[in-house]
Design a protein around this motif. Structure first.
Motif, short mmCIF file in Angstrom:
data_model
loop_
_atom_site.label_atom_id
_atom_site.label_comp_id
_atom_site.label_asym_id
_atom_site.label_seq_id
_atom_site.Cartn_x
_atom_site.Cartn_y
_atom_site.Cartn_z
N LEU A 1 0.83 -1.19 0.00
CA LEU A 1 0.00 0.00 0.00
C LEU A 1 0.88 1.25 0.00
O LEU A 1 2.04 1.23 0.43
N PHE A 2 0.28 2.34 -0.48
CA PHE A 2 1.02 3.60 -0.58
C PHE A 2 0.26 4.71 0.13
O PHE A 2 -0.97 4.70 0.20
N THR A 3 1.03 5.67 0.63
CA THR A 3 0.45 6.82 1.29
C THR A 3 1.07 8.07 0.67
O THR A 3 1.85 7.98 -0.27
N SER A 4 0.72 9.23 1.20
CA SER A 4 1.23 10.49 0.67
C SER A 4 2.25 11.09 1.63
O SER A 4 2.17 10.90 2.85
N GLU B 1 -2.40 9.27 6.57
CA GLU B 1 -3.64 8.51 6.76
C GLU B 1 -4.19 7.99 5.44
O GLU B 1 -5.06 7.12 5.42
N LEU B 2 -3.69 8.53 4.34
CA LEU B 2 -4.10 8.05 3.01
C LEU B 2 -3.53 6.66 2.77
O LEU B 2 -2.39 6.37 3.13
N SER B 3 -4.32 5.78 2.16
CA SER B 3 -3.86 4.43 1.85
C SER B 3 -4.46 3.98 0.53
O SER B 3 -5.68 3.88 0.40
N ASP C 1 -3.74 15.76 -2.02
CA ASP C 1 -3.20 16.72 -1.05
C ASP C 1 -1.97 17.47 -1.58
O ASP C 1 -1.41 18.32 -0.89
N GLY C 2 -1.54 17.15 -2.80
CA GLY C 2 -0.42 17.86 -3.41
C GLY C 2 0.95 17.31 -3.08
O GLY C 2 1.96 17.89 -3.49
N VAL D 1 4.37 7.52 -1.60
CA VAL D 1 5.49 6.76 -1.05
C VAL D 1 4.93 5.46 -0.47
O VAL D 1 3.76 5.41 -0.08
N PRO D 2 5.73 4.41 -0.38
CA PRO D 2 5.24 3.17 0.24
C PRO D 2 4.91 3.39 1.71
O PRO D 2 5.66 4.06 2.43
N SER D 3 3.80 2.84 2.16
CA SER D 3 3.46 2.92 3.58
C SER D 3 4.07 1.75 4.34
O SER D 3 4.22 1.80 5.56
N SER D 4 4.42 0.70 3.62
CA SER D 4 5.12 -0.45 4.21
C SER D 4 5.85 -1.18 3.10
O SER D 4 5.44 -1.12 1.94
#
Length: 436
Positions: A2-5, A10-12, A26-27, A31-34
């Motif tokens: 999964l990826f976040t910003s 909190e984005l996934s 969000d601009g 990036v990878p969240s894990s």
């Protein structure tokens, strides 16, 4: 995976969504969240493991929730018909030549991976994608080759007037191809601002499936990860000490790819890069990202036409300045040191070096004592074929390498003989008609 910003943890989102959407609402940048721990696999691979197999295994680790291992292997095999070359220059110095792709650039691998991943994703899940990118010419020449035969991807390439090169008639949209090249009025900064203005309309982006092929796109960036485990696999039975990479700065995409490789459990002890105004070192030797002086919330949105890898670097280390200090080593390199390093590479090892490769070697030389005293080794990264820097080689060394025919073809000027595009509104109209 999964990826976040970088601006909203909190984005996934899934990998495929991060690739298609390109820029979070969000601009920030994705990036990878894990990241999967690939320790067992990394110690299993060796010099007999093909580059495409390494890419396929890592692709499966990235996308196992979305695609089967067979599909992941198929994507990697299609993307990488040729392998990088890893050379041992002496007992504790190695070099990874990343330019044995289509047109002599390390970019070839990342763009090919991105395009093949998108094609398979769109074929299985439906939809279309349109790349919209600024190019000095090299990306256009590459796209005109990679997108041939692709059914679900198109590319709008934006050039400064008079810089179109390396295209062929068959690839052009008005001849039934996937490429729509345009020349635009203005400076490079103005052209990139026009592209950014197009991407600012989120509804327009989603309606037409717009994305980019530079390292703003996380798939293009992650496609560069494969160089690092491959180089480790090639030398793991030749050297048992600590490993450090020395690389040119570029847009810091390779540095981020190396850091993500380390997160996969690749055994690497640090990265040496030439200092720049964007990433330098303080009086105490600590790495300093200039952008960090401005809070993320006070910055403008990431520009899709300008890779934001330093924002990824900030996100990677977070508030852990000590960790960054012990892993990233900016090195002040003068032009004289760089040129002396280029000469030494040629005299000692018969290596032609462009400015990035010479700067990487100069950075390694400046720190060879502390690394070699600890039984460490350097792996130099050579991004582009040295014949693309023939003038520099001839000026510093006195001769230049021969240019392969495929690279020569990518440099041939191409006359569009079509009206210039004046700004974002005209570019939008072209995209609207081309994406149908």
């Amino acid at each position: 995976m999964l990826f976040t910003s970088t601006r909203n943890n909190e984005l996934s989102v899934t990998f495929s969504q991060a690739v298609r959407d390109c820029i979070p609402d969000d601009g920030g940048v994705f990036v990878p969240s894990s990241i999967e721990d690939m320790r067992r696999w990394i110690y299993y691979i060796d010099e007999t493991t093909p580059f495409s197999s390494i890419a396929g295994s890592l692709t499966s680790a990235l996308m196992h929730e979305e695609f089967s291992p067979i599909i992941c292997e198929t994507i990697a095999t299609a993307a990488f018909p040729v392998e990088p070359v890893v050379k041992q220059l002496d007992g504790s110095l190695f070099m990874t030549e990343m330019y044995h792709g289509f047109l002599g650039c390390h970019r070839d691998y990342g763009v090919s991976y991105l395009c093949n991943y998108l094609e398979y994703t769109l074929e299985l899940k439906g939809g279309k994608a349109v790349f919209v990118d600024f190019t000095h010419g090299g990306l256009g020449a590459l796209m005109s080759r990679i997108l041939k035969g692709k059914k679900n991807i198109k590319s709008v390439l934006v050039y400064k007037k008079g810089t179109v090169r390396g295209l062929d008639e068959e690839s052009l949209a008005w001849n039934g191809g996937n490429i729509y090249p345009v020349e635009m009025e203005g400076t490079e900064a103005e052209i990139k601002a026009a592209i950014s203005k197009v991407f600012a309309d989120r509804n327009f982006v989603k309606e037409h499936g717009l994305t980019v092929a530079n390292t703003t796109n996380v798939c293009r960036l992650l496609g560069q990860i494969f160089f690092f485990p491959y180089s480790f696999a090639q030398i793991k039975n030749k050297f048992n000490g600590e490993l450090y990479y020395a690389m040119g700065a570029g847009n810091y995409g390779s540095l981020m790819a190396g850091l993500y490789s380390w997160r996969f459990a690749l055994p690497v002890n640090g990265f040496y890069v030439p200092s720049t105004p964007a990433l330098a070192r303080s009086a105490t030797g600590a790495p300093v990202v200039l952008d960090s002086l401005v809070d993320l919330k006070a910055r403008g949105e990431a520009n899709p036409a300008v890779p934001a890898n330093l924002e990824r670097l900030e996100s990677f280390f977070g508030k852990n300045e000590l960790m960054m200090r012990n892993f990233i080593y900016p090195v002040d390199i003068s032009e004289a040191q760089r040129d002396a390093a280029a000469k030494e590479l040629y005299i000692k090892y018969g290596i032609f070096a462009d400015k990035d490769t010479a700067s990487a070697y100069a950075a390694a030389k400046e720190n060879s004592g502390e690394v070699y005293d600890e039984d460490g080794a350097f792996i130099l990264t050579a991004y582009n074929h040295p014949s693309l820097s023939s003038d520099y080689c001839r000026h510093v060394i006195g001769e230049a390498p021969e240019m392969p025919e495929n690279i020569k073809a990518s440099l041939v000027p191409f006359q569009l003989n079509r009206p210039l595009v004046s700004g974002a509104n005209e570019l939008r109209k072209i995209i609207e008609n081309f994406s149908l």
